[in-house]
Motif scaffolding. Structure first.
Motif, PDB file in Angstrom:
ATOM      1  N   ARG A  22      33.372  51.745  52.251  1.00  0.00           N
ATOM      2  CA  ARG A  22      33.673  50.440  52.839  1.00  0.00           C
ATOM      3  C   ARG A  22      34.025  49.418  51.746  1.00  0.00           C
ATOM      4  O   ARG A  22      34.876  48.560  51.934  1.00  0.00           O
ATOM      5  CB  ARG A  22      32.466  49.977  53.650  1.00  0.00           C
ATOM      6  CG  ARG A  22      32.807  48.883  54.621  1.00  0.00           C
ATOM      7  CD  ARG A  22      31.778  48.745  55.680  1.00  0.00           C
ATOM      8  NE  ARG A  22      32.335  49.391  56.860  1.00  0.00           N
ATOM      9  CZ  ARG A  22      31.705  49.552  57.974  1.00  0.00           C
ATOM     10  NH1 ARG A  22      30.478  49.145  58.076  1.00  0.00           N
ATOM     11  NH2 ARG A  22      32.274  50.110  59.000  1.00  0.00           N
ATOM     12  N   GLY A  26      37.698  47.641  51.468  1.00  0.00           N
ATOM     13  CA  GLY A  26      37.815  46.188  51.542  1.00  0.00           C
ATOM     14  C   GLY A  26      38.526  45.607  50.337  1.00  0.00           C
ATOM     15  O   GLY A  26      39.391  44.732  50.472  1.00  0.00           O
ATOM     16  N   GLU A  56      33.208  56.614  61.980  1.00  0.00           N
ATOM     17  CA  GLU A  56      32.885  55.494  61.084  1.00  0.00           C
ATOM     18  C   GLU A  56      34.151  54.912  60.453  1.00  0.00           C
ATOM     19  O   GLU A  56      34.272  53.692  60.307  1.00  0.00           O
ATOM     20  CB  GLU A  56      31.918  55.952  59.991  1.00  0.00           C
ATOM     21  CG  GLU A  56      30.533  56.244  60.512  1.00  0.00           C
ATOM     22  CD  GLU A  56      29.635  56.931  59.486  1.00  0.00           C
ATOM     23  OE1 GLU A  56      28.415  56.755  59.593  1.00  0.00           O
ATOM     24  OE2 GLU A  56      30.158  57.652  58.600  1.00  0.00           O
ATOM     25  N   ASP A  59      35.874  52.867  63.072  1.00  0.00           N
ATOM     26  CA  ASP A  59      35.148  51.595  63.221  1.00  0.00           C
ATOM     27  C   ASP A  59      35.485  50.642  62.079  1.00  0.00           C
ATOM     28  O   ASP A  59      35.683  49.442  62.291  1.00  0.00           O
ATOM     29  CB  ASP A  59      33.634  51.823  63.282  1.00  0.00           C
ATOM     30  CG  ASP A  59      33.181  52.493  64.568  1.00  0.00           C
ATOM     31  OD1 ASP A  59      33.975  52.525  65.550  1.00  0.00           O
ATOM     32  OD2 ASP A  59      32.044  53.003  64.596  1.00  0.00           O
ATOM     33  N   ASP A  60      35.562  51.167  60.855  1.00  0.00           N
ATOM     34  CA  ASP A  60      35.925  50.359  59.692  1.00  0.00           C
ATOM     35  C   ASP A  60      37.346  49.813  59.853  1.00  0.00           C
ATOM     36  O   ASP A  60      37.612  48.637  59.585  1.00  0.00           O
ATOM     37  CB  ASP A  60      35.800  51.200  58.424  1.00  0.00           C
ATOM     38  CG  ASP A  60      35.898  50.389  57.149  1.00  0.00           C
ATOM     39  OD1 ASP A  60      35.502  49.207  57.156  1.00  0.00           O
ATOM     40  OD2 ASP A  60      36.355  50.957  56.136  1.00  0.00           O
ATOM     41  N   LYS A  62      38.888  49.211  62.631  1.00  0.00           N
ATOM     42  CA  LYS A  62      38.854  48.156  63.657  1.00  0.00           C
ATOM     43  C   LYS A  62      38.323  46.843  63.084  1.00  0.00           C
ATOM     44  O   LYS A  62      38.816  45.761  63.424  1.00  0.00           O
ATOM     45  CB  LYS A  62      38.024  48.596  64.852  1.00  0.00           C
ATOM     46  CG  LYS A  62      38.702  49.658  65.686  1.00  0.00           C
ATOM     47  CD  LYS A  62      37.812  50.097  66.837  1.00  0.00           C
ATOM     48  CE  LYS A  62      38.489  51.132  67.700  1.00  0.00           C
ATOM     49  NZ  LYS A  62      37.634  51.595  68.804  1.00  0.00           N
ATOM     50  N   GLN A  63      37.331  46.917  62.196  1.00  0.00           N
ATOM     51  CA  GLN A  63      36.812  45.699  61.559  1.00  0.00           C
ATOM     52  C   GLN A  63      37.882  45.046  60.688  1.00  0.00           C
ATOM     53  O   GLN A  63      38.016  43.818  60.671  1.00  0.00           O
ATOM     54  CB  GLN A  63      35.565  46.010  60.732  1.00  0.00           C
ATOM     55  CG  GLN A  63      34.354  46.266  61.576  1.00  0.00           C
ATOM     56  CD  GLN A  63      33.112  46.544  60.738  1.00  0.00           C
ATOM     57  OE1 GLN A  63      33.166  46.710  59.517  1.00  0.00           O
ATOM     58  NE2 GLN A  63      31.973  46.597  61.397  1.00  0.00           N
ATOM     59  N   LEU A  64      38.638  45.860  59.949  1.00  0.00           N
ATOM     60  CA  LEU A  64      39.723  45.306  59.134  1.00  0.00           C
ATOM     61  C   LEU A  64      40.779  44.660  60.017  1.00  0.00           C
ATOM     62  O   LEU A  64      41.319  43.607  59.681  1.00  0.00           O
ATOM     63  CB  LEU A  64      40.369  46.387  58.268  1.00  0.00           C
ATOM     64  CG  LEU A  64      39.563  46.895  57.090  1.00  0.00           C
ATOM     65  CD1 LEU A  64      40.326  47.996  56.368  1.00  0.00           C
ATOM     66  CD2 LEU A  64      39.205  45.779  56.131  1.00  0.00           C
ATOM     67  N   LYS A  65      41.070  45.281  61.149  1.00  0.00           N
ATOM     68  CA  LYS A  65      42.058  44.709  62.067  1.00  0.00           C
ATOM     69  C   LYS A  65      41.583  43.352  62.579  1.00  0.00           C
ATOM     70  O   LYS A  65      42.353  42.396  62.626  1.00  0.00           O
ATOM     71  CB  LYS A  65      42.294  45.667  63.236  1.00  0.00           C
ATOM     72  CG  LYS A  65      43.393  45.213  64.156  1.00  0.00           C
ATOM     73  CD  LYS A  65      43.688  46.261  65.203  1.00  0.00           C
ATOM     74  CE  LYS A  65      44.831  45.788  66.081  1.00  0.00           C
ATOM     75  NZ  LYS A  65      45.128  46.745  67.135  1.00  0.00           N
ATOM     76  N   ASP A  66      40.289  43.260  62.952  1.00  0.00           N
ATOM     77  CA  ASP A  66      39.730  41.980  63.392  1.00  0.00           C
ATOM     78  C   ASP A  66      39.812  40.944  62.282  1.00  0.00           C
ATOM     79  O   ASP A  66      40.136  39.788  62.518  1.00  0.00           O
ATOM     80  CB  ASP A  66      38.279  42.144  63.847  1.00  0.00           C
ATOM     81  CG  ASP A  66      38.145  42.939  65.136  1.00  0.00           C
ATOM     82  OD1 ASP A  66      39.155  43.108  65.849  1.00  0.00           O
ATOM     83  OD2 ASP A  66      37.028  43.410  65.416  1.00  0.00           O
ATOM     84  N   GLN A  67      39.510  41.361  61.050  1.00  0.00           N
ATOM     85  CA  GLN A  67      39.583  40.467  59.889  1.00  0.00           C
ATOM     86  C   GLN A  67      41.005  39.968  59.695  1.00  0.00           C
ATOM     87  O   GLN A  67      41.236  38.788  59.434  1.00  0.00           O
ATOM     88  CB  GLN A  67      39.116  41.204  58.636  1.00  0.00           C
ATOM     89  CG  GLN A  67      39.309  40.438  57.342  1.00  0.00           C
ATOM     90  CD  GLN A  67      39.031  41.305  56.118  1.00  0.00           C
ATOM     91  OE1 GLN A  67      38.236  42.232  56.164  1.00  0.00           O
ATOM     92  NE2 GLN A  67      39.705  41.018  55.028  1.00  0.00           N
TER      93      GLN A  67
END
Length: 101
Positions: A22, A26, A56, A59-60, A62-67
């Protein structure tokens, strides 16, 4: 990225293999966004024995996409790169390719 911009490259496809944790994911992604380059940043979902599961990694992603969506204006586009389509189980392939991401 900055060297590319300096030489006039207008768009880049980054088959981003730095996704083995992660933290590295990032750092690579944020550096790309911060560069201001026109990049299709393709999160590489791959089994390299780093301990991350495909779920996982998704999910990571998807978090980057939200960011990316909440971070304001950028010309970086987030995509997926998947190297396992010829060597993984059909369940894994479907997990990656059928995501509504």
């Amino acid at each position: 990225m900055l060297e590319s911009l300096n030489t006039g490259v207008m768009s880049i496809v980054d088959h981003a293999h730095g996704t083995f944790s992660r933290e590295t994911t990032g750092a690579c992604f944020n550096g790309t966004v911060d560069s201001g380059a026109g990049v299709f940043w393709c999160y590489s979902i791959h089994d390299i024995g780093s301990g991350s599961t495909v779920k996982e990694e998704i999910d990571d992603f998807k978090q980057l996409k939200d960011q990316l969506v909440s971070g304001g204006e950028t010309i970086t586009t987030l995509e997926i790169a998947y190297d396992g389509s010829s060597s993984s189980s059909m369940d894994e392939i479907l997990t990656v390719t059928e995501q509504k991401i």
